[in-house]
Design an enzyme around this catalytic site. Structure first.
Site, PDB file in Angstrom:
ATOM      1  N   HIS A  19      -9.522  -3.503   9.897  1.00 39.04           N
ATOM      2  CA  HIS A  19      -9.475  -3.280   8.446  1.00 39.04           C
ATOM      3  C   HIS A  19      -9.982  -4.498   7.663  1.00 39.04           C
ATOM      4  O   HIS A  19     -10.340  -4.361   6.497  1.00 39.04           O
ATOM      5  CB  HIS A  19      -8.037  -3.009   7.998  1.00 39.04           C
ATOM      6  CG  HIS A  19      -7.665  -1.547   7.978  1.00 39.04           C
ATOM      7  ND1 HIS A  19      -8.477  -0.576   7.455  1.00 39.04           N
ATOM      8  CD2 HIS A  19      -6.526  -0.907   8.375  1.00 39.04           C
ATOM      9  CE1 HIS A  19      -7.864   0.606   7.536  1.00 39.04           C
ATOM     10  NE2 HIS A  19      -6.689   0.432   8.103  1.00 39.04           N
TER      11      HIS A  19
ATOM     12  N   GLU B 220      -5.551  -2.721  12.647  1.00 40.57           N
ATOM     13  CA  GLU B 220      -5.253  -3.555  11.460  1.00 40.57           C
ATOM     14  C   GLU B 220      -6.269  -4.685  11.356  1.00 40.57           C
ATOM     15  O   GLU B 220      -6.708  -5.032  10.263  1.00 40.57           O
ATOM     16  CB  GLU B 220      -3.819  -4.105  11.510  1.00 40.57           C
ATOM     17  CG  GLU B 220      -2.720  -3.065  11.663  1.00 40.57           C
ATOM     18  CD  GLU B 220      -2.810  -1.889  10.705  1.00 40.57           C
ATOM     19  OE1 GLU B 220      -3.337  -2.054   9.589  1.00 40.57           O
ATOM     20  OE2 GLU B 220      -2.375  -0.777  11.097  1.00 40.57           O
TER      21      GLU B 220
ATOM     22  N   GLU C 179      -2.386  -3.889   6.946  1.00 39.67           N
ATOM     23  CA  GLU C 179      -3.502  -4.819   7.103  1.00 39.67           C
ATOM     24  C   GLU C 179      -3.642  -5.851   5.994  1.00 39.67           C
ATOM     25  O   GLU C 179      -4.757  -6.308   5.723  1.00 39.67           O
ATOM     26  CB  GLU C 179      -4.797  -4.003   7.191  1.00 39.67           C
ATOM     27  CG  GLU C 179      -5.246  -3.316   5.881  1.00 39.67           C
ATOM     28  CD  GLU C 179      -4.814  -1.858   5.725  1.00 39.67           C
ATOM     29  OE1 GLU C 179      -3.830  -1.471   6.363  1.00 39.67           O
ATOM     30  OE2 GLU C 179      -5.461  -1.119   4.957  1.00 39.67           O
TER      31      GLU C 179
ATOM     32  N   GLU D   1       0.857  -1.188   0.000  1.00 38.63           N
ATOM     33  CA  GLU D   1       0.000   0.000   0.000  1.00 38.63           C
ATOM     34  C   GLU D   1       0.895   1.241   0.000  1.00 38.63           C
ATOM     35  O   GLU D   1       1.856   1.272   0.760  1.00 38.63           O
ATOM     36  CB  GLU D   1      -0.903   0.038   1.227  1.00 38.63           C
ATOM     37  CG  GLU D   1      -1.904   1.177   1.121  1.00 38.63           C
ATOM     38  CD  GLU D   1      -2.899   1.244   2.294  1.00 38.63           C
ATOM     39  OE1 GLU D   1      -2.839   0.393   3.198  1.00 38.63           O
ATOM     40  OE2 GLU D   1      -3.702   2.175   2.276  1.00 38.63           O
TER      41      GLU D   1
HETATM   42  N1  B3K Z   1      -2.979   1.051   5.668  1.00 41.03           N
HETATM   43  C1  B3K Z   1      -1.680   1.154   6.260  1.00 41.03           C
HETATM   44  C2  B3K Z   1      -0.936   2.376   5.881  1.00 41.03           C
HETATM   45  C3  B3K Z   1      -0.211   2.263   4.603  1.00 41.03           C
HETATM   46  C4  B3K Z   1       0.673   3.456   4.377  1.00 41.03           C
HETATM   47  C5  B3K Z   1       1.267   3.428   3.049  1.00 41.03           C
HETATM   48  N2  B3K Z   1       2.198   4.507   2.815  1.00 41.03           N
HETATM   49  C6  B3K Z   1      -1.742   1.074   7.747  1.00 41.03           C
HETATM   50  C7  B3K Z   1      -3.019   1.479   8.344  1.00 41.03           C
HETATM   51  O1  B3K Z   1      -3.464   2.583   8.257  1.00 41.03           O
HETATM   52  O2  B3K Z   1      -3.642   0.629   8.907  1.00 41.03           O
HETATM   53 ZN    ZN Z   2      -5.466   1.978   8.730  1.00 44.04          ZN
END
Ligand code: B3K
Ligand code: ZN
Length: 877
Positions: free
Chosen positions: A308, A305, A271, A128
């Site tokens: 998510h 996490e 996640e 991500e």
């Molecule tokens: N979704 C990830 C964050 C990703 C960051 C990418 N630069 C963690 C979170 O917010 O749960």
């Molecule tokens: Zn997040």
């Protein structure tokens, strides 16, 4: 500077993908130097796209070398495709085909920590937002969802553990004697949720039985020497799984849920479906090495996490402009979870304090953007406090507007309607509206309008008719690219107190209650309460019901009354903060004018009464007694005079310490616990009050206080107490501070997470030699420029070191700019984050502002990554 600058991507240009990928089959032949990735993409034209002639354009990244390309069984010759600006373009395609693509990547040379890379002796991934394209060519966008099957081939002696998303379906030996493992994830997902891990790892196993009595295997993997520090995270995971069933009716879907801890990670955690990857600092915990704050952080991030899995994975984002769809909602979910596990008020105060300090500053600076941004250059720059924390406030306001029951109906509808889809913030709001019948049309402006609204309140009381009138005005300041602002729908929770602090019942729009939610929807609006028996003191914005700055002309006596009597715990804290802010702003003014500093006694009286109130939760007492931080005072100031802020805060703290030395000594003594360390709300509260009391007491001349610091440092049975004593010694410039820092390092030099705390504290020392110290830390054997935690500790700690960073000669700015230039190419995401303290340049006192600006210009003259370019260029625009 580069000849051509990176381009901007706009939300308004969104188009559905011309192709879909129903199945993705990946094979990784793992090798540190050169890993070969073979992908078989089962593709077809997207019927929703309409145009059947659009070429196939796949995303790739620097560092990905194409070594083979075939469509069905036909090997594509070079004249049938081209690679341009990291895109692979194939003009002629059938309507349905299998594209086989072979790429070569170099994990051990990957210092950006995006895509596939090495951390310690393991392989891991971070995809991500757009990391997957650094592994292979793909439609790397969240609205392309595919079923992934992943084969990992490696030497089983060095990589006995090989993990990917979903379930392990096959394992065996290759002809060359390597091991292969095949994983299949039955849930279609975007590439950003892909993960792979391989290493020689230890595992802790557990089982969670879901509400429908399905057993889910839980596994946490770490390097062998850390496996004794995962028990707390495992329990937190089980609490999260249970809570999501109870609070949102969400059950886990796969048969296995895995978490892996890695040392080198750009952020907190990720996640990935069924295979979360964590920064070890957000997973590992033991009483000896972990502070209370970090325990709570581990619990919150494990929960975040895990949550998510539904808010992000099962229902994902259509495009990255919708990031807050998953992040704002999931932060709201993890905040509520932590509140349920501990204290609701304490959690709210901590979250709001953070929001008001850091997100408000972002919203007032050159990078200000709406919760759903309209454009970006580099999406990594938009994992911001605005998207996360203000995004969570938007969801919280929806909760306030709908009430708990209808909010739950809304979230049920959202998950049911969009399961397996990639959707937008508008879809989320529509589900909330459809399930509740509440019209959120105007409310939706919160998603598209940047800046922190200011709500100004005045009042009138008419004793004869028993009428109390509140007049509220709202105004949102101008932000970059948004010169005009519309009125927002702001829920303002209000209660009324009489002059003795009793709650008054009042009638508004036919409803009689002690607590009302006012709907401020115009730029100016009057709310008239009837049946008010005495002139009330308004308790405004209870629970911080909206992310706004509230102005009402409270007298010190009003604030003292609210602080001691408000039934809303949040506003008790907020009133105390306001009282202290008023005092500090007066002192800052005196310091700037070069006057002798002096204070009124109200705050002292208020603190004294508070300390004497035995009914209060010690955690709340500690929060109320904590003075507004230098960072918060900076956010409120314009222009910012760092030295005056530091001087004023130190003066006030010393005055309070001397006036209440007996009280602080007793608080310290009475909250000393001897028992076995536990990270529960009650014990954490006592430790926070005890250590706060010690931080005041040590500011007096008391020899006993100086000794108490050393004693606590030497005999503490947990890291919270030991590290608090050390921090207090450092910040109060205790005569033994330097010795204690040395002893501490020696004691913990083999525990990297503790060493990181030591690095941060060392870099934050407010001494004349601070810059020399920081430069020394960067040469220290414990430092490693490749490790984001260490960079954050030293340079992040330095950025918050008001005295050293803002030194008049500009040396602090120059040093930080040098480090940003150094990291720009190596790790653009980290380099970009380091720019934050410099982005405040326009608000600084003139001499400092100029110096900051010239450092920003110096950075802009370099050949910059997209990440750093976006921040610096917007800063100077
Ligand atoms: N979704 C990830 C964050 C990703 C960051 C990418 N630069 C963690 C979170 O917010 O749960
Ligand atoms: Zn997040």
């Amino acid at each position: 500077m580069k000849e051509s600058q990176p381009s901007t991507i706009y939300l308004k240009d969104y188009k559905v993908p011309p192709f879909l990928i129903d199945k993705t089959e990946l094979t990784f032949d793992l090798d540190e130097a050169t890993t070969i990735v073979t992908s078989r993409l089962h593709m077809r034209r997207n019927p929703a796209c309409g145009k059947s002639t659009v070429p196939l354009t796949l995303d790739g990244g620097e560092g990905v070398k194409l070594i083979g390309l075939a469509m069905d069984d036909y090997t594509l010759p070079p004249e049938e495709y081209r690679i341009s600006e990291n895109k692979l373009i194939i003009t002629a395609t059938a309507d349905q085909f299998v594209l086989t693509c072979e790429t070569l990547i170099e994990p051990q040379n990957n210092t950006s920590l995006e895509g596939l890379y090495r951390s310690s002796s393991m392989f891991c991934t971070q995809c991500e937002a757009e990391g997957f394209r650094h592994i292979t060519y793909y439609l790397d966008r969240p609205d392309v969802m595919s079923v992934f099957t992943t084969t990992i081939i490696a030497d089983a002696d060095r990589y006995p553990v090989m993990l990917s998303n979903g379930n392990e379906v096959e394992r065996g030996k290759t002809e060359e004697g390597k091991t292969f493992v095949v994983w299949n994830d039955p849930f279609p997902k975007p590439a950003y949720l892909f993960a792979l891990v391989a290493g020689d790892l230890a595992v802790k196993n557990d089982i969670f039985t879901t509400q429908n009595k399905r057993d889910v295997k839980l596994q946490i993997f770490t390097e062998t020497h850390n496996i004794d520090k995962v028990d707390y995270a495992m329990e937190a995971l089980k609490r999260s799984m249970r809570w999501d069933e109870e609070a949102y009716g969400r059950e886990y879907d796969l048969d296995i849920f895995m978490i892996v801890a890695v040392d080198d990670f750009n952020m907190g955690a990720m996640e990935n479906k069924g295979l979360n990857i964590f920064n070890s600092s957000c997973l590992l915990a033991s009483p000896e090495t972990t502070t209370d704050d970090s325990y709570l952080r581990v619990e919150a991030i494990v929960a975040h996490e895990y949550f998510h899995n539904w808010s992000g994975n099962r229902v994902t984002c259509r495009d990255w402009f919708q990031l807050s769809l998953k992040e704002g909602f999931t932060v709201f979910r993890d905040q509520t979870f932590s509140a349920d596990m501990h204290s609701e008020t304490v959690k709210r105060v901590e979250d709001v304090s953070f929001l008001r300090t850091a997100q408000f500053a972002e919203d007032a600076g050159p990078m200000a953007h709406p919760v759903r941004p309209a454009s970006f250059i580099e999406i990594s720059n938009f994992y911001t406090l605005t998207v996360y924390e203000k995004g969570a406030e938007i969801v919280r306001m929806i909760h306030t507007l709908l009430g708990a029951e209808k909010f739950r109906a809304g979230s049920d509808l959202y998950f049911e309607r969009h399961d397996g889809q990639a959707v937008t913030c508008d879809d989320f709001v529509s589900a909330m509206e459809d399930a509740s019948g509440v019209d959120l049309t105007q409310f939706k402006r919160w998603y598209s309008q940047a800046g922190t609204p200011v709500v100004s309140v005045t009042d009138e009381f008419d004793a004869a008719s028993g009428t109390y009138r509140l007049t509220m005005k709202q105004e949102t300041p101008v932000t970059p690219n948004q010169p005009t602002k519309l009125a927002l729908h702001i829920p303002v929770r209000v209660g009324l107190l009489d002059q003795s602090g009793n709650e008054l019942s009042a009638t508004l729009d036919g409803t009689t209650a002690e607590d009302h939610v006012l709907h401020l929807t115009s730029s100016e609006q009057v709310f008239e309460f009837s049946g008010v028996t005495a002139r009330p003191i308004p308790s405004l914005l209870r629970g911080f019901s909206a992310p706004v700055k509230l102005h009402y002309d409270y007298t010190p006596a009003n604030l003292l009354l609210l602080m001691s009597s408000d039934s809303d715990g949040f506003n008790r804290w907020s009133s105390a903060q306001q009282l202290a802010v008023n005092e500090l702003q007066a002192l800052i003014g005196q310091a700037i004018a070069g006057e002798t500093l002096s204070i009124d006694s109200q705050l002292i009286d208020g603190f004294k009464a508070l300390i004497g109130d035995c009914n209060l939760d010690p955690a709340m007492v500690a929060l109320i007694l904590t003075l507004p931080s230098q960072a918060y005072l900076s956010e409120l100031a314009n222009p910012i005079y760092p030295a005056a802020i530091k001087q004023a805060r130190h003066y006030l703290k010393t005055q309070l310490a001397n006036a209440l030395s007996g009280e602080f000594e007793s608080l310290y003594t009475n909250n000393k616990s001897q028992g076995v360390y536990q990270a529960n709300a009650e014990d954490i509260a006592c430790r926070s009050l005890k250590n706060l009391a010690l931080s005041y007491w040590v500011e007096t001349d008391s020899e006993a206080a100086q000794q108490a610091v050393v004693q606590q440092f030497e005999f503490a049975n947990n890291m919270t107490d030991q590290f608090s004593a050390l921090s207090i010694a450092v910040h109060s410039q205790h005569e033994k501070a330097a010795d204690m820092l040395a002893v501490f390092y020696d004691q913990w030099k083999n525990e990297p997470l503790v060493v990181n705390k030591w690095l941060m504290l060392s870099a934050g020392q407010e001494s004349d030699d601070a810059l020399i110290i920081v430069k020394g830390l960067m040469e220290h054997p414990a430092f490693d420029l490749k490790n984001p935690n260490k960079v954050r500790s030293v340079l992040g700690g330095f950025g918050q070191n008001m005295a050293a960073f803002h030194k008049e000669d500009g040396s602090g700015y120059r040093f930080l700019a040098d480090q940003i230039i150094l990291l720009n190419k190596r790790n653009p995401q980290i380099a970009s984050r380091l720019c934050t303290p410099l982005t405040r340049w326009k608000k600084m006192q003139p001499e400092l502002s100029e110096k900051m600006k010239s450092e920003l210009e110096r950075i802009l003259a370099e050949d910059l990554s997209k990440d750093v370019y976006e921040v610096i260029s917007k800063c100077l625009a």
